[in-house]
Design an enzyme around this catalytic site. Sequence first.
Site, PDB file in Angstrom:
ATOM      1  N   GLU A 249      -4.286  -4.404  -0.112  1.00  0.00           N
ATOM      2  CA  GLU A 249      -4.615  -4.710  -1.151  1.00  0.00           C
ATOM      3  C   GLU A 249      -3.454  -5.493  -2.022  1.00  0.00           C
ATOM      4  O   GLU A 249      -3.669  -5.627  -3.359  1.00  0.00           O
ATOM      5  CB  GLU A 249      -4.425  -3.345  -1.941  1.00  0.00           C
ATOM      6  CG  GLU A 249      -5.625  -2.419  -1.428  1.00  0.00           C
ATOM      7  CD  GLU A 249      -5.477  -0.908  -1.711  1.00  0.00           C
ATOM      8  OE1 GLU A 249      -6.220  -0.500  -2.466  1.00  0.00           O
ATOM      9  OE2 GLU A 249      -4.366  -0.442  -1.496  1.00  0.00           O
TER      10      GLU A 249
ATOM     11  N   ARG B  29      -9.258  -1.792  -4.809  1.00  0.00           N
ATOM     12  CA  ARG B  29      -7.958  -2.015  -4.064  1.00  0.00           C
ATOM     13  C   ARG B  29      -6.864  -1.911  -5.114  1.00  0.00           C
ATOM     14  O   ARG B  29      -6.170  -3.099  -5.265  1.00  0.00           O
ATOM     15  CB  ARG B  29      -8.063  -3.891  -3.839  1.00  0.00           C
ATOM     16  CG  ARG B  29      -8.864  -4.014  -2.229  1.00  0.00           C
ATOM     17  CD  ARG B  29      -9.099  -5.544  -2.213  1.00  0.00           C
ATOM     18  NE  ARG B  29      -8.775  -5.696  -0.842  1.00  0.00           N
ATOM     19  CZ  ARG B  29      -9.058  -7.025  -0.291  1.00  0.00           C
ATOM     20  NH1 ARG B  29     -10.132  -7.908  -1.085  1.00  0.00           N
ATOM     21  NH2 ARG B  29      -8.956  -7.330   0.799  1.00  0.00           N
TER      22      ARG B  29
END
Lengths: 784, 292, 168
Positions: free
Chosen positions: A738, A368
């Site tokens: 993210e 991420r």
Amino acid sequence: MAIAEQPALGGIGESVLRKEDARFIRGHGNYVDDIVLPRMLHMAILRSPYAHARIRSIDTAAAEALPGVVAVVTGALLEQHKLAWMPTLSGDTQAVLATDKVRFQGQEVACVVAESKYVAEDAVGLIDVDYEPLQAVVTPQQALSPDAPIIRTDKDATDNHIYHWEAGDKAATEAAFARAARVVSLSTFYPRCHPAPLETCGCVADLDPITGQATIYMTSQAPHAHRTLFALVAGLPEEKIRVISPDIGGGFGNKVPIYPGYVVATAASLLLGRPVKWIEDRTENLISTGFARDYHMTGELALDADNRFIGLRVSLLSDNGAFFSDAQPSKFRAGLFHIVTGSYDIPAAHIVADGAYTNKAPGGVAYRCSFRVTEASYLIERLVDTAAHELGVDSAALRMRNFIQPEAFPYRSATGFEYDSGDYPRAMRVALEALGYDDLRREQAEKRARGELMGIGVASFTEVVGAGKGRDYDIVGLRMFDSAELRVHPTGKAILKLGVRSQGQGHETTFAQIVAEELGIPAADVEVKEGDTDNTPYGLGTYASRSTPVGGAATAVISRKLRDKAKQIAAHLFEADAADIEFERGRFWVKGSPDQVKTIQEIAFAAYSNIPEGMEAGLEGVHYYDPPNMTFPFGTYLVVVEVDRGTGVVKVRRMVAVDDCGVRINPMIVEGQIHGGLTEGFGIAFMELITFDPEGNCIGSTFMDYLLPTAWETPRFETLATVTPSPHHPLGAKGVGESATVGSPAAYVNAVIDALAPHGVRNIDMPVTSDKVWAALRGAGVTE
Amino acid sequence: MFPAAFDYSAPATLDEALRLLHERGEDAKVLAGGQSLIPLLKLRFATPALVVDIGRIEGLDGIGRDDGTLHIRARTRHADVEKATELRGSLDVLLDAAPQISDPLIRNQGTVGGSLCHADPAGDWGAVMLALGAELEARTATASRRVPVTGLFDGPFATTLRPEELVTDVIIPMPTGLAGGTYLKLERKVGDFATVGVAVHVELSGDGRIGRAGIGLCAVGPTSLKATDAEKALVGQEPSDGIIAEAARLAAAHCQPVADQRGSVEYKRDVVRVFVQRGLHTAIDRARGGAA
Amino acid sequence: MNVNVTVNGARRSAEAEPRTLLVDFIRTTLGLTGTHIGCDTSSCGACTVLLDGRPVKSCTLLAAQADGRNLSTVEGLADGATLHPVQEAFHTEHGLQCGFCTPGMMMVAAALLEENPNPSEEEVRWAISGNICRCTGYMNIVKAIRRAAELGVEVHSEPVSAPAAGVA
């Protein structure tokens, strides 16, 4: 056709419950390891115990003789088929099975294919490899020293240097530093961590020897790209390859690279004419698959006499492991690190980045990270807090003073990004109020007077997602557009096929919501398909928070195209002009006659039964979307901690997260993504670590050592949102998956440093474990 | 991650189990809950020829009283000790330790006897039983003996038990007067082994002085350790901040931690000191506050 | 060896090696793939099932240890088309994302609510502290379990504590 009561639409902004839940809550998810095919074999991999060694010989006789073993594959065998090496997503090559040398502990050396996975593991234990250990290179600094052993002897390399990359304006930055009133610097190491999705990687490769059809079920976040790469690597005709990414138990970037296991399983299936299943175990996942970070950073911030940031200088050294295998846009060797000026109006910046090979697992861009934005965001947010402490000013106030102001958007950064929209002061104000910041600072002062350690950490991140415009963003030459194919059936239901691929982000629901909003077909009636290359349009997959910015845009555009056609059909049905047709929530009417309505369902039927002369039948289309720009989600995170003077244990007392990802398709799902990211950030900040001893032995290759937070350690999160739409996205939406992993580590660490700052502690690198906190306290003379 | 092949036997009676161990104890492993053994089998760190599953034998679990002692039968699960709330006020350290062992799922299956015989230097029960002065009842096909826990641990993952012996009970002397205790565990997360584990059990005499003191430590030596110097410094003393601080210092000096991912030697030693100090304060407060 | 287990109320019997792990027996031999494997050190809880009503890690048990006992897996939570309150609550509270940890979490939740019908947030977090989730950050899982408590736990129709006859 009678007009039925309009059912709940489930359009944009509604927290529609997830359509995909039905199978998962019954235990009927279809993950790769759930797939069982007739005559299926099982593959296990023998891995190198050494970080760096020559292979003198491999004796597979005992393994081959074990009952139940069908084949043992070595690098020598693959070499005969030119399969011992494969291209990586960063333009390098990677060993599929080692031939002459192993280059990291855990590297694939041989594979056993057997009737059961237990027998396969038994046989792996019987393979005898004679290694000649070599000196291991364990840090990038060591790798770049003049007398370091050369790792990539396969490429006739003369050193271990991979790339050099620069961004920004060196001269302008030097000038800024020359006139600075003050320079604050920070060297920090973002340690190696790992996405560790709960489902490990694996595949079932099924090559039909008669038809030549290759069906590969695999844990893939990018099935189309993987299919193309399989065609290039294995020399299989692309039209004969079908990659199916079924349900995926978490990706986080771990399922973007192509791993040797996939290639050998495919080769084995080809050679043996039977399906071959390979599922790695957790140790294999942690020791050999795409790790994240391992990034050495030095940042310097130049300030003027009014505490305004006037320049930023960064030097980076990246540890990429034994092969440069990252998935990242090819034009950016350091990913999108140059977003490092973050939320601040810094007129000059210069970044210098170098990458090195080491005798460790390959990777770096994962977990991420939005292509290294995690690293950049961490650096700038830690640097700003360091500056606040050195200047003796409040860290929130210093940020406010230097934010890019709302009027400045679209904002061109010193490193060439054009930020689409943002309102950083608003997010900060919302966060401070939600926390009760002023009261907590007062409480902190009282506690400090009593010798208690309480800290408040601030982080205000801006990140960049939605790769991306084809001219600038490609992976191994494949441009990073994405696609949506929509067909409306005669009965008014629809099927939407996508080039992206969810691993838990809820696409079956959220993308249906886009169609519901644009076409008025209830989300419940829109079937969403992803992951099967045979029946989805070509796309680059889901990672780096690109699905909504790119795939979502494609979906909106194609929905609108179909809506335009529907208007034409409506005009035909009403015998009116298309320009006079109005539309709202699935209903069409002629301007001025709102009580005479045709529903989208009626239009859909007409598309097949009553279309105007000269118009193509049907109501379907595909759109490939080339985004005009990236999107820039942002937020402010605030963390409050208490530190135990006796043990160094840190307790997170509160965590307030304000996120702005523009228009939110499904607030419930967005919030879930934030919770997950804040937890990963928490793990990264406090406990997750893969490290190596001087011999290159990996420490952190099981969940006993690679620590993941449970519900007991994980704090409660208070999540809020502001909405600043993206001006260029058809829905005004930005990516969000993210943001929390990008923005939160610095918030957590800033809180701990804030608690310890009165005792002169300036920095503790992650993971901020209790022993490190204790050492910092004792070093400052603080004890219980 | 799958065990190598082994023979398996699930005897129905204790006598049958002891006979098997007598014949094949040298290359057999006893399976109680399996929460320590099975992970070893899966990693192939243990490759016994025979696994003797004692899970079918009746009467090998349960907690009972017997004339001044508490008997915890060897196959009692950690979770069942957690539930023995009647022990609050007399054997607090047991109740404070049980819920901190590993995680709730492991506690539902793992056993007290199995854990002690596994002799992990970071095993929580080791520290607790040393603090309580417990003994084990160990039986063979022909004999039976009492093994004080102080003589049980022989090194990391090694005990003085013989291959043909099976532990059937853990026997703990019940306090006769005011007692208090606690278990403090520093762990990086739930389920991790202890960075430092400190078990404290204190009994007060009629005059308020410390009559008995038990301090057991885990994860800071090649085996669980009894902080005997610290205990001796407490017995007969009037509990005070100074006495407690000195005992804590002695316990810290006594232990033998090793530096690793969890921390440096100095760190672990200091946490022992801090925990013994905190633990003694708690134990004494509880002893004073409890009924006779 | 032959392993006889009552699985979700139905008697099942199959051959297994002594070394066969219970999770592999469930997934491969019994074909119930709702129970998952997430690690190799008994650390993650994705394999959680109920053995005689107690949540345990099926990767850390031999199939042989389940002989003669009652096993409950995720496939047995629903009563035909009727979802268990835990399943319903996981759906309404968005307690799952990728779904991989979900069966294990729900089995723990079902067992928890049998014993403690109204757990506090702390008690819920403690009960699931042996189960790792990478997606949700636990917030909505906790919400889901407390919502399931509100919905009320139905008494299971099959016996959850009595082992099959013939076993000590």
